[in-house]
Write a protein that holds these residues in place. Structure first.
Motif, PDB file in Angstrom:
ATOM      1  N   GLY A 207     -46.438  69.915  -5.235  1.00 18.96           N
ATOM      2  CA  GLY A 207     -45.309  70.323  -4.406  1.00 18.96           C
ATOM      3  C   GLY A 207     -44.700  69.106  -3.740  1.00 18.96           C
ATOM      4  O   GLY A 207     -45.420  68.288  -3.155  1.00 18.96           O
ATOM      5  N   SER A 209     -41.024  67.982  -1.500  1.00 20.25           N
ATOM      6  CA  SER A 209     -39.744  68.367  -0.913  1.00 20.25           C
ATOM      7  C   SER A 209     -39.137  67.157  -0.218  1.00 20.25           C
ATOM      8  O   SER A 209     -39.742  66.595   0.700  1.00 20.25           O
ATOM      9  CB  SER A 209     -39.940  69.517   0.083  1.00 20.25           C
ATOM     10  OG  SER A 209     -38.737  69.827   0.752  1.00 20.25           O
ATOM     11  N   CYS A 273     -38.068  72.345   4.593  1.00 24.53           N
ATOM     12  CA  CYS A 273     -38.629  72.735   3.289  1.00 24.53           C
ATOM     13  C   CYS A 273     -38.227  74.158   2.923  1.00 24.53           C
ATOM     14  O   CYS A 273     -37.951  74.453   1.757  1.00 24.53           O
ATOM     15  CB  CYS A 273     -40.151  72.608   3.309  1.00 24.53           C
ATOM     16  SG  CYS A 273     -40.745  70.891   3.328  1.00 24.53           S
ATOM     17  N   LYS A 278     -38.562  75.072  -1.134  1.00 22.49           N
ATOM     18  CA  LYS A 278     -39.726  74.390  -1.691  1.00 22.49           C
ATOM     19  C   LYS A 278     -40.987  75.019  -1.121  1.00 22.49           C
ATOM     20  O   LYS A 278     -41.135  75.162   0.090  1.00 22.49           O
ATOM     21  CB  LYS A 278     -39.714  72.895  -1.352  1.00 22.49           C
ATOM     22  CG  LYS A 278     -38.457  72.162  -1.785  1.00 22.49           C
ATOM     23  CD  LYS A 278     -38.316  72.116  -3.294  1.00 22.49           C
ATOM     24  CE  LYS A 278     -37.134  71.239  -3.695  1.00 22.49           C
ATOM     25  NZ  LYS A 278     -36.902  71.231  -5.149  1.00 22.49           N
TER      26      LYS A 278
END
Length: 335
Positions: A207, A209, A273, A278
């Motif tokens: 992940g 962002s 985020c 995200k």
């Protein structure tokens, strides 16, 4: 070796039994029969999962048909047959050996037992060990998608130069961003290991962002997985981390935060985020940029993604992604 394998397999059955609803074992036509008769531990999954799936499948596929005039109650107590469990353990071991020797014909009976013992009676791992590959992508691919001798031929998709250039450009752009993110993560992980004394190695980045809020230029929130190293190999399940980093220049990055997070208990959130849509797990016990307090109606939680994503370019398939190629062609002609 066979006795020790049987002990391993027995533990699998105890684990599987603990995962199944106890009320079902009190029905003589239910899972108890499925477990004792058809609940073998071999298959494409982990042995415990194979037992659960095979038991449920057998009970559903072959229900008991009682003799005419029988008045047996369809109830039993919580006691499972000790002998029945021992028999299914032996049958599972015989099935594991037979399956492994069928998939790897060069193995002797002793070789098969040794590879099963070395992989804790996991058939897919034993096949991988015998073939010298990882666990066992080739085997699962053949099991899940058997080859067809009469597959229809597919006409190759003709792509314009503009579409090809667009895909290549986007791939290159995402590659550059990916390299930057991985470099940031490696720096963050290095700082964390120096601070904690733990020996950790990057597993994957899961992940990232780039915060777009005013005053937050070049600030990343990133999730990554790292595993502990022991004697040069991975030990235990990977640990999920969160890091906040600001890229100051090509050669300098400020790692503001790098901490382990639990995706179940850590419920920290970040307006920046969320606005980016995200999915990044944030800690709830540390401070970070991006805004911690906001109204849910201030962000879009919809599941629709109308614009192409990076994966559409990275994993573009010329045989199957004609709609995406047409979208890119229309977009290039509109400009």
């Amino acid at each position: 070796m066979r006795r020790r394998l049987l002990d391993i397999i027995h533990r699998f059955y105890l684990d599987a039994i603990s995962r199944l609803p106890p009320a079902e074992f009190r029905r003589t036509t239910g899972l108890a029969r499925g477990l004792h008769v058809g609940g073998h531990c071999f298959g494409p999954l982990h042995p415990v999962h194979n037992i659960v799936v095979n038991s449920i499948w057998y009970a559903a596929a072959f229900p008991v048909r009682r003799p005419a005039g029988s008045d047996d109650e369809d109830e039993a107590n919580a006691l499972l047959s000790t002998d029945g469990i021992a028999r299914i353990c032996h049958r599972s071991l015989d099935g594991l050996v037979a399956a492994l020797r069928d998939l790897c014909p060069s193995l002797s009976n002793g070789d098969a037992l040794w590879r099963l013992f070395s992989t804790s009676a996991d058939l897919t791992a034993a096949v991988a060990l015998a073939n010298g590959v990882s666990k066992s992508i080739n085997y699962l691919s053949k099991v899940l998608v058997p080859s067809s001798p009469h597959e229809p031929s597919v006409s190759p998709l003709m792509l314009s130069a503009q579409v090809l250039d667009c895909i290549a450009s986007q791939k290159q752009q995402f590659k550059g961003i990916g390299n930057q993110v991985v470099n940031v993560v490696n720096m963050a992980l290095q700082q964390y290991t120096q601070r904690s004394g733990e020996q950790l190695k990057l597993h994957s980045v899961c992940g990232a962002s780039l915060l777009m809020e005013e005053g937050l230029e070049n600030c990343y929130h990133i999730n990554f997985l790292a595993y502990h190293e022991g004697s040069g190999s991975a030990v235990g399940a990977p640990v999920l981390f969160f890091t906040e980093a600001i890229i100051l220049s090509c050669y300098e990055t400020d790692i503001r935060l790098c901490v382990p997070v639990d995706p179940v208990t850590d419920i920290g959130c970040c307006f920046a985020c969320e606005s980016n849509r995200k999915m990044v797990v944030h800690p709830c016990y540390d401070e970070y940029l991006g805004g911690l307090e906001f109204q849910e109606d201030e962000v879009d939680y919809g599941s629709d993604f109308p614009s192409p994503l990076d994966v559409d370019y990275i994993f573009f398939d010329a045989d199957r992604d004609s709609a995406f190629a047409n979208y890119l062609w229309r977009d290039s002609t509109d400009h």
